[in-house]
Structure formats: C-alpha cells, structure tokens
Design a protein around this motif. Structure first.
Motif, short mmCIF file in Angstrom:
data_model
loop_
_atom_site.label_atom_id
_atom_site.label_comp_id
_atom_site.label_asym_id
_atom_site.label_seq_id
_atom_site.Cartn_x
_atom_site.Cartn_y
_atom_site.Cartn_z
N ASP A 2 0.83 -1.20 0.00
CA ASP A 2 0.00 0.00 0.00
C ASP A 2 0.86 1.26 0.00
O ASP A 2 2.01 1.27 0.44
CB ASP A 2 -0.90 -0.01 1.23
CG ASP A 2 -0.14 -0.37 2.48
OD1 ASP A 2 -0.34 -1.47 2.98
OD2 ASP A 2 0.69 0.44 2.93
N ILE A 28 -10.91 5.70 9.52
CA ILE A 28 -9.77 4.80 9.35
C ILE A 28 -9.43 4.17 10.70
O ILE A 28 -9.87 4.66 11.75
CB ILE A 28 -8.52 5.52 8.80
CG1 ILE A 28 -8.19 6.73 9.67
CG2 ILE A 28 -8.73 5.92 7.36
CD1 ILE A 28 -6.87 7.39 9.30
N GLY A 29 -8.64 3.13 10.68
CA GLY A 29 -8.21 2.48 11.91
C GLY A 29 -9.39 1.92 12.70
O GLY A 29 -10.26 1.26 12.13
N THR A 162 -5.26 3.73 -0.86
CA THR A 162 -4.59 2.52 -0.39
C THR A 162 -4.60 1.57 -1.56
O THR A 162 -5.44 0.70 -1.66
CB THR A 162 -5.30 1.90 0.82
OG1 THR A 162 -6.70 1.84 0.50
CG2 THR A 162 -5.11 2.72 2.07
N ARG A 164 -3.83 -1.25 -2.79
CA ARG A 164 -3.28 -2.47 -2.22
C ARG A 164 -3.80 -3.66 -3.02
O ARG A 164 -4.99 -3.80 -3.27
CB ARG A 164 -3.73 -2.57 -0.77
CG ARG A 164 -3.13 -3.75 -0.07
CD ARG A 164 -3.28 -3.52 1.42
NE ARG A 164 -3.08 -4.76 2.15
CZ ARG A 164 -4.02 -5.65 2.28
NH1 ARG A 164 -5.20 -5.47 1.76
NH2 ARG A 164 -3.79 -6.75 2.97
N GLY A 165 -2.86 -4.52 -3.36
CA GLY A 165 -3.19 -5.83 -3.96
C GLY A 165 -4.00 -5.71 -5.25
O GLY A 165 -5.16 -5.71 -5.23
#
Lengths: 165, 123
Positions: A2, A28-29, A162, A164-165
């Motif tokens: 990311d 977030i989080g 993000t 990601r992937g």
C-alpha cells in the motif's frame, strides 16, 4: 504494497497525511471497525424492528417503536462514521449520545418496569442479548469521535489512497 | 421439529468452525499488530462462500416446501448472511493495519453467532 495515505486539500492538491490529519479522520483504523460493527447493528436492529412491527405490533408498541428508533440511530451513526466530514462527525456525536442515553434508560427501565417492555429490544437489559456490545459501542464511539474533534472549516480529510493488492 | 431449517449439519458446523478459527487467527494477528495477510483474506473469502452455500441450501429447502416458522425472520437472516461477511471483507481490505485484522476477527465471531442463532430461532 500500500502507499501512504494522503490528505486532500480544498483545492484538490494532496499531501502526506500528518498525525493530526489521522486524528481528524474518523473512518480509518478503529473507525473502520466501528463502521463495521455499527453496520452489523444497523442491519440486525432494522431486521428486528421490521419483524416486530410487521408481525406483532399490538403486543408491545413501546418496545417495538424503540426498536425502530434504535435501528435508525445505528443507520445514521454508520453513515456518519463512514462519511468522516466535519458535519458528519457532529451529527455522529449527537446520534451516539442519544444512543448512549437510550441504552442506559431502556436498560434501566426494562429491569424495573417489565410491563412496559414485555418483549425485548436491542437495548433491553443494557444489551445483554447482544453480549453488552450495545452498551460498550456508544462509549467507544463517543470517545473516538471526541478524540480528534477540531474546529470546523479545516481541511477535508476524507480522501485516501490505499492501492493495495 | 428439531431442524426446521433443513441446512445440512456439516455445513452449519463448518461455517461456525471456520468463523471461530478465523476469529482466533485474526485476533492473534491483531494482537501482534499485524495487518491481514493473504492467508487470512483467503480464510475470510472461504467464510463468504460458506455463508452463500448455507443460504442457498436453506432457500432451496424452503422453496421446496419446507415450513419456516417466520418468513420475515428467515429473510432477515438470509440478508444478514449475504451482506455481513462480504462487507467485512471489503472493509478489512481497505484497512491494511491491525484494525483490518480486528474486522476479520469480528466477521468470524458474528458469523458463528448467526449460525447458532439461526438454529435457535428455527428449532
């Protein structure tokens, strides 16, 4: 992997996210977990209210109206957490405060005045039917929303990348 | 009737078991401050597929004339089974931190509870 989360300024430019930005963002989080848990409660409270009102409303009107109110509050709180704007934070704080009062008052009433609550709501017995999560959730939610509260009109911080992937 | 919703027992046990295992595994990763890895994501995807299989078999027996005590409740559970695991998976993918692992752990617990509750409601 990311990339770093970014903050989008009003003019559309982006910069790396600072710790302050992170506190301001509520989706977030832990906030993302709260979105999920509030979403699950929005779904189950709505389902419960619909079943109760559609099939046996006359049996316990007060309890079933409260089920519907709880469902609406969970839905609004879920949306507020997910939107993560200055306004949605404020609405979220109001909403979750009502939720906290609701679970405490309904919890106390359901123990002392059983005749008013012949059937269960999400908040009966302080949410014992749901592992007391309905009692813990608003406390956690309020702490989360108040923790990063900032004066209105600062940067918009609801854009994140993000990749990601 | 013991099993009003005729979902094969192995499917219910498998779904609940995968949910619990996933919860423990994801909880451990979260405790170690680790984001969900590929294995955990695949585990969550398996849970999504199991939930779909469970709903599909339950629906087919109901359509086949099996009696359901409360249609509204049954539909509510079907919707919950179909929405909650994929929603958790998507949120966990958006959150590549330990909180993503906590979300997957929560999905596992919720799914296991749903399986048990579904059986209680319809038996």
């Amino acid at each position: 992997m990311d990339t770093e989360p970014v903050t989008t300024e009003r003019d559309g430019s982006t910069r790396a996210m600072t710790p302050t930005d992170r506190r301001r963002r509520i989706n977030i989080g832990l906030g993302r977990l709260l979105i999920f848990v509030y979403g699950v409660f929005a779904l189950s409270a709505s389902a419960r209210a619909m079943v109760q009102i559609a099939t046996k409303f006359h049996e316990a009107p007060l309890a079933y109206v409260l089920s519907a109110v709880a469902a609406v509050i969970y839905i609004v709180a879920t949306v507020c957490l997910a939107r993560s704007t200055v306004r949605s934070r404020l609405l979220g704080i109001v909403c979750i405060s009502i939720e906290l009062v609701g679970v405490v008052v309904v919890g106390a009433l359901s123990l002392t005045d059983k005749s008013a609550f012949p059937d269960a709501t999400v908040w009966s017995d302080f949410g014992s039917g749901y592992g007391y999560v309905p009692l813990v959730l608003p406390i956690l939610g309020l702490w989360w929303l108040l923790r990063g509260a900032q004066p209105a009109g600062t940067v918009r911080t609801n854009a994140v990348r993000t990749d990601r992937g | 009737m013991a099993y009003s919703v005729a979902v094969p027992e192995f499917l219910r046990i498998a779904t609940a078991a995968v949910g619990v295992v996933l919860a423990v595994w994801a909880g451990y990763r979260a405790w170690r401050d680790k984001a969900p890895d590929r294995g955990l994501m695949i585990g969550a995807a398996v849970l999504v597929l199991l939930a779909i299989a469970l709903v599909a078999t339950a629906l087919s027996t109901v359509v086949g004339g099996h009696h359901v005590p409360s249609t509204v409740t049954f539909v509510a559970y079907v919707v919950a089974f179909l929405i909650i695991p994929p929603a958790g998976l998507v949120l966990a993918r958006m959150e590549p931190t330990k909180w993503g692992s906590v979300i997957i752990a929560t999905v596992g617990i919720v799914e296991a509870i749903l399986v048990v509750r579904l059986q209680q409601v319809f038996s």
